[in-house]
Design a protein around this motif. Structure first.
Motif, mmCIF file in Angstrom:
data_model
loop_
_atom_site.group_PDB
_atom_site.id
_atom_site.type_symbol
_atom_site.label_atom_id
_atom_site.label_comp_id
_atom_site.label_asym_id
_atom_site.label_seq_id
_atom_site.Cartn_x
_atom_site.Cartn_y
_atom_site.Cartn_z
ATOM 1 N N PRO A 1 0.789 -1.242 0.000
ATOM 2 C CA PRO A 1 0.000 0.000 0.000
ATOM 3 C C PRO A 1 0.810 1.274 0.000
ATOM 4 C CG PRO A 1 -0.115 -1.069 2.143
ATOM 5 C CD PRO A 1 0.561 -2.034 1.223
ATOM 6 N N SER A 2 2.109 1.236 0.346
ATOM 7 C CA SER A 2 2.875 2.471 0.404
ATOM 8 C C SER A 2 4.337 2.231 0.083
ATOM 9 C CB SER A 2 2.760 3.114 1.800
ATOM 10 O OG SER A 2 3.544 2.392 2.748
ATOM 11 N N GLY A 3 5.022 3.305 -0.291
ATOM 12 C CA GLY A 3 6.446 3.222 -0.566
ATOM 13 C C GLY A 3 7.251 2.925 0.683
ATOM 14 N N THR A 4 6.843 3.485 1.812
ATOM 15 C CA THR A 4 7.549 3.203 3.062
ATOM 16 C C THR A 4 7.461 1.726 3.412
ATOM 17 O OG1 THR A 4 7.292 5.435 3.960
ATOM 18 C CG2 THR A 4 7.573 3.657 5.546
ATOM 19 N N MET A 5 6.274 1.147 3.309
ATOM 20 C CA MET A 5 6.156 -0.282 3.601
ATOM 21 C C MET A 5 6.994 -1.103 2.629
ATOM 22 S SD MET A 5 2.839 -2.821 3.853
ATOM 23 C CE MET A 5 2.171 -2.082 5.341
ATOM 24 N N ALA A 6 6.978 -0.735 1.352
ATOM 25 C CA ALA A 6 7.764 -1.477 0.365
ATOM 26 C C ALA A 6 9.252 -1.414 0.690
ATOM 27 C CB ALA A 6 7.489 -0.933 -1.033
ATOM 28 N N ASN A 7 9.748 -0.226 1.021
ATOM 29 C CA ASN A 7 11.154 -0.095 1.396
ATOM 30 C C ASN A 7 11.492 -0.925 2.619
ATOM 31 O OD1 ASN A 7 12.526 1.563 -0.472
ATOM 32 N ND2 ASN A 7 11.716 3.422 0.447
ATOM 33 N N GLN A 8 10.658 -0.835 3.640
ATOM 34 C CA GLN A 8 10.959 -1.514 4.894
ATOM 35 C C GLN A 8 10.911 -3.034 4.743
ATOM 36 O OE1 GLN A 8 12.268 -0.011 7.473
ATOM 37 N NE2 GLN A 8 12.095 1.908 6.330
ATOM 38 N N ILE A 9 9.980 -3.526 3.956
ATOM 39 C CA ILE A 9 9.949 -4.963 3.681
ATOM 40 C C ILE A 9 11.210 -5.370 2.937
ATOM 41 C CG2 ILE A 9 8.808 -6.750 2.308
ATOM 42 C CD1 ILE A 9 6.145 -5.394 3.030
ATOM 43 N N VAL B 1 16.973 -8.253 3.213
ATOM 44 C CA VAL B 1 18.416 -8.329 2.969
ATOM 45 C C VAL B 1 19.274 -7.979 4.177
ATOM 46 C CG1 VAL B 1 18.237 -8.021 0.476
ATOM 47 C CG2 VAL B 1 18.393 -6.001 1.945
ATOM 48 N N VAL B 2 18.653 -7.464 5.239
ATOM 49 C CA VAL B 2 19.418 -7.113 6.444
ATOM 50 C C VAL B 2 18.779 -7.789 7.658
ATOM 51 C CG1 VAL B 2 20.348 -5.267 7.882
ATOM 52 C CG2 VAL B 2 19.979 -4.859 5.444
ATOM 53 N N PRO B 3 19.436 -8.770 8.267
ATOM 54 C CA PRO B 3 18.896 -9.382 9.483
ATOM 55 C C PRO B 3 18.846 -8.373 10.626
ATOM 56 C CG PRO B 3 20.624 -10.748 8.507
ATOM 57 C CD PRO B 3 20.673 -9.425 7.820
ATOM 58 N N ILE C 1 10.448 -12.709 -2.421
ATOM 59 C CA ILE C 1 9.090 -12.167 -2.473
ATOM 60 C C ILE C 1 8.123 -13.052 -1.698
ATOM 61 C CG2 ILE C 1 7.181 -11.558 -4.004
ATOM 62 C CD1 ILE C 1 9.565 -9.560 -3.891
ATOM 63 N N ALA C 2 8.375 -14.349 -1.630
ATOM 64 C CA ALA C 2 7.544 -15.214 -0.794
ATOM 65 C C ALA C 2 7.660 -14.797 0.671
ATOM 66 C CB ALA C 2 7.968 -16.669 -0.969
ATOM 67 N N ARG C 3 8.866 -14.470 1.108
ATOM 68 C CA ARG C 3 9.049 -13.983 2.479
ATOM 69 C C ARG C 3 8.458 -12.585 2.637
ATOM 70 N NH1 ARG C 3 13.811 -11.643 5.344
ATOM 71 N NH2 ARG C 3 13.192 -11.629 7.531
ATOM 72 N N ALA C 4 8.570 -11.771 1.585
ATOM 73 C CA ALA C 4 8.000 -10.419 1.632
ATOM 74 C C ALA C 4 6.501 -10.468 1.886
ATOM 75 C CB ALA C 4 8.297 -9.679 0.332
ATOM 76 N N ARG D 1 2.478 -9.248 8.333
ATOM 77 C CA ARG D 1 2.841 -8.886 9.704
ATOM 78 C C ARG D 1 2.687 -7.385 9.940
ATOM 79 N NH1 ARG D 1 8.407 -11.130 10.876
ATOM 80 N NH2 ARG D 1 7.201 -13.053 11.084
ATOM 81 N N MET D 2 2.938 -6.597 8.910
ATOM 82 C CA MET D 2 2.828 -5.140 9.034
ATOM 83 C C MET D 2 1.398 -4.640 8.825
ATOM 84 S SD MET D 2 6.188 -3.711 7.057
ATOM 85 C CE MET D 2 7.849 -4.181 7.547
ATOM 86 N N GLY D 3 0.470 -5.547 8.591
ATOM 87 C CA GLY D 3 -0.912 -5.129 8.369
ATOM 88 C C GLY D 3 -1.200 -4.738 6.945
ATOM 89 N N GLY D 4 -0.335 -5.192 6.019
ATOM 90 C CA GLY D 4 -0.506 -4.799 4.628
ATOM 91 C C GLY D 4 -1.187 -5.833 3.753
ATOM 92 N N GLY D 5 -1.694 -6.917 4.348
ATOM 93 C CA GLY D 5 -2.452 -7.889 3.564
ATOM 94 C C GLY D 5 -3.805 -7.310 3.196
ATOM 95 N N MET D 6 -4.119 -7.273 1.904
ATOM 96 C CA MET D 6 -5.355 -6.642 1.443
ATOM 97 C C MET D 6 -6.201 -7.655 0.686
ATOM 98 S SD MET D 6 -3.589 -3.059 0.215
ATOM 99 C CE MET D 6 -2.221 -3.947 -0.561
#
Length: 341
Positions: free
Chosen positions: A56-64, A69-71, A216-219, A225-230
């Protein structure tokens, strides 16, 4: 009102609304929304990757993408004025447990040798570097475009160091149009990308994470988890697909209007028109008699809306809903205010 605050203020065109109204939909959490699935596959193909995920947003996309790639407890390198550092409310640390370290602010002018020297290998007695993030185009860098040759050098550094490379590509469409670089050529250099449909392209909402099928499967799990399932989100995905089909090449018009605005304001010493290559016009008020909040407030009183970026930095943004008359009005108002000051 000439609204140049951001390219996020656009409204869907009638044709885009028609595409949204007629879109076939399903439940995207179950993976059966055909319009979303088609958009994701299309964007993945554009960038030469295996898969993509609508968010839903660029911030969510970046953070996912960065969590891919960063544990937690490890490190991301980015510019000090990067969107992922400056405008995402500390989400990398708060949500992903990611430590960030930054190089000095230079916008799109990356010093690859400097970045390479910052990388800390695993096993070193400090936080190991796991990824590097770059922004294309660069927001606080005035819409600057990172040259393809620079990105190739950075990619080589990342591969040799065994770290991932992420692209905050919110406005990568502008870089593609400005430099004529194929999207695939950008895509092959990055492990993950986020790309936005509501900045410049005119969609009302939406970004995508692009990467390998495994990532992307993990994404998809992280998004949930972030509430972005639509659910029947194909209505929104249809707007994004329409934008990709009809609003990319027209970005050249926005670039031309931004350059015209910059050239008109250059005599006041607030912008270098030669540096304005895309749709962002930064107004550097460091040596001007008024600060950014004052200029923005006085312009709004005269029906021209721009935005404050920093105390002495304002910004005007051209987009789908800004025409030549709006540029004429903006030039008249801002020139008058700067001249009077």
């Amino acid at each position: 009102m000439a609204d140049l605050r951001s390219d996020t203020v656009t409204r869907p065109t009638p044709e885009m609304r028609a595409a949204m109204a007629s879109a076939p939909v399903g439940d995207d959490v179950f993976g059966d929304d055909p319009t979303v699935n088609e958009l994701e596959a299309h964007v993945a193909r554009l960038f030469g990757h295996e898969a993509a995920l609508f968010a839903p947003s660029g911030t969510m996309a970046n953070q996912i993408a960065m969590q891919l790639v960063v544990p937690a407890g490890e490190e991301l390198l980015a510019g000090a004025d990067a969107h992922v550092v400056t405008y995402e409310l500390g989400a990398a640390a708060a949500l992903g447990g990611i430590s960030t370290r930054t190089w000095p602010s230079r916008g799109a002018a990356l010093d690859v040798d400097e970045i390479a020297a910052m990388i800390r290998p695993a096993g070193y007695p400090s936080v190991p570097t796991r990824a590097i993030a770059v922004e294309q185009t660069h927001n606080l860098g005035g819409g600057g475009v990172v040259p393809l040759a620079t990105l190739h050098r950075l990619h080589e550094v990342a591969v040799n160091a065994g770290v991932a490379l992420h692209c905050d590509g919110a406005r990568i469409w502008h870089a593609h149009v400005a430099d004529g670089v194929p999207l695939f050529a950008y895509g092959q250099l990055f492990d993950t990308l986020s790309v936005c449909l509501s900045k410049g392209l005119g969609a009302p909402v939406g970004s995508l994470i692009v990467g390998s099928a495994e990532r992307i499967a993990r994404a998809r799990q992280l998004r949930k988890r972030m509430g972005g399932g639509m659910r029947q989100v194909g209505i929104l995905a249809a707007a994004g697909r329409y934008a990709l089909d009809h609003h990319v090449e027209r970005l050249a018009q926005d670039h031309a209007r931004a350059r015209r605005l910059a050239e008109a304001l250059e005599p006041f010493g607030v912008v270098d028109a030669a540096e304005v290559r895309t749709n962002l016009v930064p107004l550097d008020l460091t040596k001007a008699p008024m600060d950014a909040p004052t200029l923005v407030a006085r312009a709004a009183e005269r029906d021209v809306r721009i935005t404050v970026m920093l105390p002495r930095l304002a910004r005007a943004v051209t987009h789908l809903d800004v025409d030549d008359d709006d540029i004429d009005r903006t030039i008249e108002v801002l020139s008058g205010l700067l001249r009077a000051a």
